[in-house]
Scaffold this motif. Structure first.
Motif, mmCIF file in Angstrom:
data_model
loop_
_atom_site.group_PDB
_atom_site.id
_atom_site.type_symbol
_atom_site.label_atom_id
_atom_site.label_comp_id
_atom_site.label_asym_id
_atom_site.label_seq_id
_atom_site.Cartn_x
_atom_site.Cartn_y
_atom_site.Cartn_z
ATOM 1 N N VAL A 22 -14.520 0.029 -2.142
ATOM 2 C CA VAL A 22 -14.249 -1.405 -2.148
ATOM 3 C C VAL A 22 -13.278 -1.754 -3.276
ATOM 4 O O VAL A 22 -12.362 -2.561 -3.089
ATOM 5 N N ALA A 23 -13.460 -1.133 -4.451
ATOM 6 C CA ALA A 23 -12.522 -1.368 -5.559
ATOM 7 C C ALA A 23 -11.112 -0.944 -5.147
ATOM 8 O O ALA A 23 -10.134 -1.617 -5.485
ATOM 9 N N GLY A 24 -11.013 0.139 -4.405
ATOM 10 C CA GLY A 24 -9.713 0.563 -3.891
ATOM 11 C C GLY A 24 -9.124 -0.451 -2.936
ATOM 12 O O GLY A 24 -7.915 -0.727 -2.975
ATOM 13 N N ASP A 25 -9.962 -1.027 -2.084
ATOM 14 C CA ASP A 25 -9.498 -2.074 -1.157
ATOM 15 C C ASP A 25 -8.974 -3.279 -1.923
ATOM 16 O O ASP A 25 -7.955 -3.875 -1.560
ATOM 17 N N ILE A 26 -9.675 -3.650 -3.007
ATOM 18 C CA ILE A 26 -9.250 -4.784 -3.816
ATOM 19 C C ILE A 26 -7.903 -4.488 -4.462
ATOM 20 O O ILE A 26 -6.988 -5.322 -4.426
ATOM 21 N N ALA A 27 -7.777 -3.303 -5.058
ATOM 22 C CA ALA A 27 -6.506 -2.922 -5.703
ATOM 23 C C ALA A 27 -5.374 -2.911 -4.687
ATOM 24 O O ALA A 27 -4.269 -3.397 -4.970
ATOM 25 N N ASP A 28 -5.634 -2.387 -3.503
ATOM 26 C CA ASP A 28 -4.605 -2.356 -2.454
ATOM 27 C C ASP A 28 -4.180 -3.770 -2.059
ATOM 28 O O ASP A 28 -2.994 -4.048 -1.868
ATOM 29 N N ALA A 29 -5.147 -4.672 -1.941
ATOM 30 C CA ALA A 29 -4.830 -6.058 -1.565
ATOM 31 C C ALA A 29 -4.006 -6.747 -2.647
ATOM 32 O O ALA A 29 -3.035 -7.449 -2.339
ATOM 33 N N VAL A 30 -4.380 -6.546 -3.899
ATOM 34 C CA VAL A 30 -3.619 -7.152 -5.003
ATOM 35 C C VAL A 30 -2.206 -6.595 -5.026
ATOM 36 O O VAL A 30 -1.223 -7.337 -5.143
ATOM 37 N N ASN A 31 -2.078 -5.272 -4.901
ATOM 38 C CA ASN A 31 -0.753 -4.650 -4.895
ATOM 39 C C ASN A 31 0.096 -5.154 -3.735
ATOM 40 O O ASN A 31 1.301 -5.380 -3.883
ATOM 41 N N VAL B 3 -0.095 -8.110 -2.240
ATOM 42 C CA VAL B 3 0.351 -9.478 -2.554
ATOM 43 C C VAL B 3 1.541 -9.431 -3.499
ATOM 44 O O VAL B 3 2.539 -10.120 -3.290
ATOM 45 N N PHE B 4 1.454 -8.602 -4.544
ATOM 46 C CA PHE B 4 2.553 -8.533 -5.500
ATOM 47 C C PHE B 4 3.817 -7.976 -4.868
ATOM 48 O O PHE B 4 4.915 -8.454 -5.151
ATOM 49 N N SER B 5 3.693 -6.969 -4.013
ATOM 50 C CA SER B 5 4.901 -6.373 -3.432
ATOM 51 C C SER B 5 5.486 -7.210 -2.303
ATOM 52 O O SER B 5 6.704 -7.305 -2.172
ATOM 53 N N GLU B 6 4.637 -7.854 -1.499
ATOM 54 C CA GLU B 6 5.127 -8.591 -0.332
ATOM 55 C C GLU B 6 5.431 -10.064 -0.625
ATOM 56 O O GLU B 6 6.272 -10.663 0.055
ATOM 57 N N ARG B 7 4.741 -10.657 -1.571
ATOM 58 C CA ARG B 7 4.900 -12.090 -1.827
ATOM 59 C C ARG B 7 5.542 -12.389 -3.181
ATOM 60 O O ARG B 7 6.456 -13.187 -3.283
ATOM 61 N N VAL B 8 4.986 -11.784 -4.219
ATOM 62 C CA VAL B 8 5.436 -12.108 -5.570
ATOM 63 C C VAL B 8 6.822 -11.527 -5.852
ATOM 64 O O VAL B 8 7.685 -12.225 -6.391
ATOM 65 N N ALA B 9 7.047 -10.273 -5.480
ATOM 66 C CA ALA B 9 8.328 -9.627 -5.793
ATOM 67 C C ALA B 9 9.522 -10.374 -5.180
ATOM 68 O O ALA B 9 10.496 -10.646 -5.889
ATOM 69 N N PRO B 10 9.493 -10.727 -3.890
ATOM 70 C CA PRO B 10 10.626 -11.480 -3.345
ATOM 71 C C PRO B 10 10.827 -12.834 -4.024
ATOM 72 O O PRO B 10 11.963 -13.252 -4.272
ATOM 73 N N PRO C 267 1.782 -1.284 -10.334
ATOM 74 C CA PRO C 267 0.696 -1.449 -9.366
ATOM 75 C C PRO C 267 -0.646 -1.042 -9.958
ATOM 76 O O PRO C 267 -0.707 -0.182 -10.836
ATOM 77 N N LEU C 268 -1.707 -1.658 -9.470
ATOM 78 C CA LEU C 268 -3.054 -1.270 -9.880
ATOM 79 C C LEU C 268 -3.343 0.132 -9.347
ATOM 80 O O LEU C 268 -2.909 0.491 -8.256
ATOM 81 N N LYS C 269 -4.094 0.899 -10.102
ATOM 82 C CA LYS C 269 -4.481 2.243 -9.668
ATOM 83 C C LYS C 269 -5.991 2.261 -9.480
ATOM 84 O O LYS C 269 -6.714 1.552 -10.149
#
Length: 82
Positions: A40-49, A51-58, A76-78
Motif C-alpha cells: 500500500v505504501a508503494g501504491d501511495i508513492a506511485d500515486a504521488v509520483n 501526480v508530480f510527473s503528469e500534473r505538476v511538472a507540465p 520521485p518518492l522511493k
C-alpha cells in the motif's frame, strides 16, 4: 481526515496500528500485514509520483517558460520493491 472511500493511508495506518505493541517477534499473520502495508505504501508513492510527473511538472514548466520559478524539481518518492 475527512476523505471518503478507501484512502490508502488509512489502510497503512490500520495495518501499522495492529502491529504496535506486539509482545514478541511478529508471527506469520503479522508479517503478512507488513507485506500488505509495504504494498500500500508503494501504491501511495506511485500515486504521488504520478501526480508530480503528469500534473505538476507540465504546470511548473509552463510557469518557468513565463519567467516564474514557483517550486523546485523534486526526486520521485522511493518505496520497497521499487
Amino acid at each position: 481526515g475527512i476523505c471518503g472511500g478507501d484512502v490508502p493511508a488509512a489502510r497503512v495506518r490500520s495495518l501499522a496500528s495492529s502491529l504496535n505493541g506486539l509482545p514478541g517477534a511478529p508471527g506469520a499473520n503479522d508479517r503478512l500485514k507488513l507485506q500488505q502495508a509495504e504494498a500500500v505504501a508503494g501504491d501511495i508513492a506511485d500515486a504521488v509520483n504520478r501526480v508530480f510527473s503528469e500534473r505538476v511538472a507540465p504546470f511548473r514548466d509552463a510557469l518557468r517558460s513565463a519567467g516564474y520559478t514557483p517550486f523546485p524539481v523534486l526526486e520521485p518518492l522511493k518505496h520497497p520493491g521499487a
